[in-house]
Design an enzyme around this catalytic site. Structure first.
Site, mmCIF file in Angstrom:
data_model
loop_
_atom_site.group_PDB
_atom_site.id
_atom_site.type_symbol
_atom_site.label_atom_id
_atom_site.label_comp_id
_atom_site.label_asym_id
_atom_site.label_seq_id
_atom_site.Cartn_x
_atom_site.Cartn_y
_atom_site.Cartn_z
ATOM 1 N N LYS A 160 27.855 46.843 -59.184
ATOM 2 C CA LYS A 160 27.995 47.159 -57.744
ATOM 3 C C LYS A 160 27.051 48.336 -57.462
ATOM 4 O O LYS A 160 27.390 49.491 -57.683
ATOM 5 C CB LYS A 160 29.446 47.552 -57.467
ATOM 6 C CG LYS A 160 29.975 47.237 -56.083
ATOM 7 C CD LYS A 160 29.232 47.879 -54.949
ATOM 8 C CE LYS A 160 29.597 49.325 -54.732
ATOM 9 N NZ LYS A 160 28.720 49.998 -53.728
ATOM 10 N N THR A 212 34.672 60.588 -55.959
ATOM 11 C CA THR A 212 34.753 59.134 -56.150
ATOM 12 C C THR A 212 35.152 58.823 -57.593
ATOM 13 O O THR A 212 35.939 57.900 -57.845
ATOM 14 C CB THR A 212 33.399 58.463 -55.820
ATOM 15 O OG1 THR A 212 32.889 59.018 -54.626
ATOM 16 C CG2 THR A 212 33.556 56.968 -55.660
ATOM 17 N N GLU A 217 29.939 59.519 -65.039
ATOM 18 C CA GLU A 217 28.870 60.518 -64.947
ATOM 19 C C GLU A 217 28.876 61.031 -63.518
ATOM 20 O O GLU A 217 28.524 60.314 -62.588
ATOM 21 C CB GLU A 217 27.523 59.891 -65.301
ATOM 22 C CG GLU A 217 27.483 59.501 -66.763
ATOM 23 C CD GLU A 217 26.138 58.953 -67.189
ATOM 24 O OE1 GLU A 217 25.155 59.188 -66.468
ATOM 25 O OE2 GLU A 217 26.106 58.294 -68.236
ATOM 26 N N CYS A 256 21.396 64.379 -60.223
ATOM 27 C CA CYS A 256 22.561 65.116 -60.727
ATOM 28 C C CYS A 256 22.132 66.222 -61.685
ATOM 29 O O CYS A 256 22.860 67.191 -61.886
ATOM 30 C CB CYS A 256 23.546 64.163 -61.383
ATOM 31 S SG CYS A 256 22.802 63.131 -62.654
ATOM 32 N N GLU A 297 28.559 71.202 -55.105
ATOM 33 C CA GLU A 297 27.321 70.434 -55.224
ATOM 34 C C GLU A 297 26.762 70.134 -53.834
ATOM 35 O O GLU A 297 27.430 69.506 -53.014
ATOM 36 C CB GLU A 297 27.581 69.122 -55.974
ATOM 37 C CG GLU A 297 26.300 68.371 -56.249
ATOM 38 C CD GLU A 297 26.502 67.080 -57.040
ATOM 39 O OE1 GLU A 297 25.775 66.866 -58.004
ATOM 40 O OE2 GLU A 297 27.392 66.287 -56.664
HETATM 41 O O1 TXE Z 1 28.496 58.869 -53.666
HETATM 42 P P1 TXE Z 1 29.625 57.942 -54.198
HETATM 43 P P2 TXE Z 1 28.262 59.416 -52.197
HETATM 44 C C1 TXE Z 1 27.324 63.362 -55.349
HETATM 45 C C2 TXE Z 1 26.534 64.152 -54.328
HETATM 46 C C3 TXE Z 1 26.829 63.447 -53.063
HETATM 47 C C4 TXE Z 1 28.281 63.092 -53.277
HETATM 48 C C5 TXE Z 1 28.759 61.946 -52.450
HETATM 49 O O2 TXE Z 1 27.022 65.464 -54.253
HETATM 50 O O3 TXE Z 1 26.667 64.261 -51.937
HETATM 51 O O4 TXE Z 1 28.354 62.733 -54.636
HETATM 52 O O5 TXE Z 1 27.828 60.889 -52.527
HETATM 53 C C6 TXE Z 1 30.705 53.641 -55.050
HETATM 54 N N1 TXE Z 1 35.716 52.960 -55.821
HETATM 55 N N2 TXE Z 1 26.542 62.346 -56.037
HETATM 56 O O6 TXE Z 1 29.537 59.451 -51.432
HETATM 57 O O7 TXE Z 1 30.556 57.544 -53.102
HETATM 58 C C7 TXE Z 1 29.581 53.662 -54.048
HETATM 59 O O8 TXE Z 1 29.584 52.464 -53.294
HETATM 60 C C8 TXE Z 1 34.678 52.510 -56.526
HETATM 61 C C9 TXE Z 1 26.205 62.647 -57.391
HETATM 62 O O9 TXE Z 1 27.154 58.657 -51.622
HETATM 63 O O10 TXE Z 1 30.203 58.573 -55.386
HETATM 64 C C10 TXE Z 1 28.381 53.821 -54.949
HETATM 65 O O11 TXE Z 1 28.028 52.558 -55.523
HETATM 66 N N3 TXE Z 1 33.401 52.772 -56.200
HETATM 67 C C11 TXE Z 1 25.591 61.536 -58.072
HETATM 68 C C12 TXE Z 1 28.897 54.749 -56.029
HETATM 69 O O12 TXE Z 1 30.314 54.663 -55.969
HETATM 70 C C13 TXE Z 1 33.178 53.527 -55.105
HETATM 71 C C14 TXE Z 1 24.952 60.451 -57.374
HETATM 72 C C15 TXE Z 1 28.489 56.204 -55.875
HETATM 73 O O13 TXE Z 1 28.786 56.629 -54.578
HETATM 74 C C16 TXE Z 1 34.237 54.026 -54.327
HETATM 75 C C17 TXE Z 1 25.429 60.254 -56.031
HETATM 76 C C18 TXE Z 1 35.564 53.718 -54.727
HETATM 77 N N4 TXE Z 1 36.631 54.162 -54.064
HETATM 78 C C19 TXE Z 1 26.169 61.211 -55.410
HETATM 79 N N5 TXE Z 1 33.715 54.759 -53.315
HETATM 80 C C20 TXE Z 1 25.201 61.654 -59.498
HETATM 81 N N6 TXE Z 1 26.134 61.961 -60.397
HETATM 82 O O14 TXE Z 1 24.047 61.415 -59.826
HETATM 83 C C21 TXE Z 1 32.369 54.729 -53.456
HETATM 84 N N7 TXE Z 1 32.032 53.961 -54.528
#
Ligand code: TXE
Length: 490
Positions: free
Chosen positions: A188, A245, A263, A297, A394
């Site tokens: 996904k 998340t 991660e 990250c 963050e």
């Molecule tokens: O990421 P999400 P978001 C951090 C960064 C950012 C914050 C939020 O600070 O501002 O997270 O970003 C899926 N069950 N990082 O909200 O939501 C979603 O569809 C299962 C750090 O955009 O964490 C996507 O495929 N899956 C980071 C994935 O999770 C779910 C990279 C990541 O999105 C879900 C990105 C749920 N309930 C953001 N809700 C890193 N570690 O590199 C969302 N998703």
């Protein structure tokens, strides 16, 4: 290819950018018939649409993966390896097009997509395709009484959830090891960056991978992602994304005792001692602060500098920041592109306002750039202490703080002062200090006199709220398999 695509307008792409799901080797529409808009970060314009998948689509994908599992898990390692190498070759053949769409879809500079994202996607498949040809398993002799040996087998259907900041890089980081060891998978990708995932499904089909080994379901996280995390027939979940998340994914996986790897976010320190090679430390710190608009990250968002060189460091760092070229991600000369979305732009600008209200000084940057799309000036903030929210949370944008420190002990306590523990960089010419400080920092990775130097064999992951588990090399191969001990009485 690049030139041809560059000439086309976003509007002309409407016809080609309706992303389908890829289930059981077929390109299919979502069960609901509904789609989510895909917005271009550098223009703010509609660029296409992706399936608004729900539990029905996830279930269909899991069933296709379950159907493919028995044959794929029995396929010889040499044959799995051959197919993964073919996928890598096809990524290489489509290099320019993948880099172009990765840049368009995520807002990252195309030069970065060419230097980092697409080469890593190829490397992920090549690395795990060959790793499975060199595996060994342990054996333990119990005196002369018994021989124990370890069997490792794939778990079944792997659920792989990836984010938008390094779309193809992280998607392939999960798919390649999962299928290399004989699992099938349902991936996904982030709803914000679907395009290269769509291209990968075509590549996987063209490579001749049996239908159902890789399935890709697009859609919103709380709907499609949550359905995958909770699915009863998905025993293993690898997730990269935000910490909040990650907690939801862990909660969904816990009642079924799924194997999980998370991660998550970071608030990584970059520690510059007075004896550091500043000629190296400054350009690398510019990279670690602003590469991919700070949306990695592993970016170092908190710089700590020994007080005796603090003033000089800030001056030179700010000068270098001002030289960064912010602009159209598709221009080869661009250093900093667009943030991923309007919501994320607001989040980043909110933290810059917070820095002002917490008493910080914005030494350079601090504003949205006056053009369409989601651009923020590379921003350097001084005058804040470690307990400020700006140094605790963050931000995930082109925003970095610089803080002076007076001793090694203070530098270590500053680095460890957040709830995160993903990575750190330490700059010093003193070898003993380098080892001492590396051992004292609470993070999954410590770089000495460098940043983002990644060897795919090393364990990768975070401490504290930056994650659970390690992936990379042997750790990935072990994560995606389950061990069984066989004890034979002699
Ligand atoms: O990421 P999400 P978001 C951090 C960064 C950012 C914050 C939020 O600070 O501002 O997270 O970003 C899926 N069950 N990082 O909200 O939501 C979603 O569809 C299962 C750090 O955009 O964490 C996507 O495929 N899956 C980071 C994935 O999770 C779910 C990279 C990541 O999105 C879900 C990105 C749920 N309930 C953001 N809700 C890193 N570690 O590199 C969302 N998703």
């Amino acid at each position: 290819m690049t030139t041809a695509i560059k000439g086309s307008t976003v509007a002309a792409m409407r016809d080609v950018v309706r992303v389908p799901n890829y289930i059981g080797g077929e390109f299919v529409a979502p069960a609901s018939g509904r789609y989510i808009d895909n917005i271009c970060p550098s223009t703010g314009e509609w660029m296409g649409e992706i399936p608004d998948s729900d539990d029905r689509d996830v279930d269909a994908a899991v069933q296709a993966a379950e159907k493919a599992f028995p044959a794929w898990s029995r396929t010889l390692a040499s044959e799995r390896s051959r197919l993964l190498l073919k996928i890598a070759d096809l990524i290489e053949q489509n290099f320019e097009m993948l880099a172009y769409f990765e840049s368009l879809d995520s807002g990252k500079p195309i030069s970065l997509a060419k230097r980092l994202d697409i080469p890593r996607a190829m490397a992920n498949f090549r690395f795990f395709a060959t790793a499975i040809l060199h595996q060994a398993s342990e054996a333990y002799m119990t005196d002369a009484a018994a021989l124990n040996y370890t069997l490792r087998r794939p778990l079944g259907v792997a659920g792989l959830i990836s984010p938008w900041n390094l779309p193809l890089y992280l998607l392939t980081w999960k798919i390649a090891p999962a299928i290399a060891v004989g699992n099938t998978c349902v991936a996904k990708p982030s709803e914000l960056t679907p395009i290269t995932a769509k291209m990968l499904s075509k590549i996987v089909a063209d490579a001749g991978l049996p239908p159902g080994v890789v399935n890709i379901v697009h859609g919103a996280g709380p709907k499609a992602g949550a359905a995958l995390a909770a699915h009863p027939n998905v025993p293993v979940i690898s997730f990269t994304g935000g910490t909040a998340t990650g907690a939801k994914v862990a909660a969904a996986a816990a009642p079924r005792f799924k194997k999980i790897s998370l991660e998550l976010g970071g608030k990584n320190p970059n520690v510059i001692f007075a004896d550091a090679d500043v000629e190296q430390a400054i350009p690398t710190s510019i990279q670690s602060s602003f590469a991919n608009q700070g949306e990695i990250c592993l970016c170092g968002s908190r710089i700590f500098v020994e007080r005796s060189i603090y003033k000089q460091f800030v001056e030179r760092f700010v000068e270098a920041t001002k030289r960064l070229r912010v602009g159209d991600p598709l221009e080869e000369s661009t250093d900093v592109g667009a943030l991923i979305s309007e919501a994320h732009l607001k989040k980043v600008l909110g933290y810059i306002d917070l820095a002002r209200s917490e008493g910080g000084t914005i030494v350079t940057g601090g504003h949205r750039i006056d053009r369409s799309g989601y651009f923020v000036e590379p921003t350097v903030i001084t005058g804040l202490t470690c307990d400020c929210r700006v140094l605790q949370e963050e931000i995930f944008g082109p925003v970095v703080t610089i803080t002076p420190f007076d001793s090694e002990e203070e530098a270590i306590s500053f680095t460890n002062s957040t709830r995160y523990g993903l990575s750190a960089s330490v700059w010093t010419r003193d070898l003993q200090r380098a080892h001492r400080v590396a051992a004292a920092i609470d993070s999954g990775t410590v770089w000495i006199n460098c940043w983002l130097l990644r060897d795919l064999r090393v364990p990768f992951g975070g401490m504290k709220e930056s994650g659970v588990g390690r992936e990379g090399g042997v750790d990935s191969l072990r994560f995606f398999t389950e061990e069984k001990n066989v004890c034979v009485k002699l």
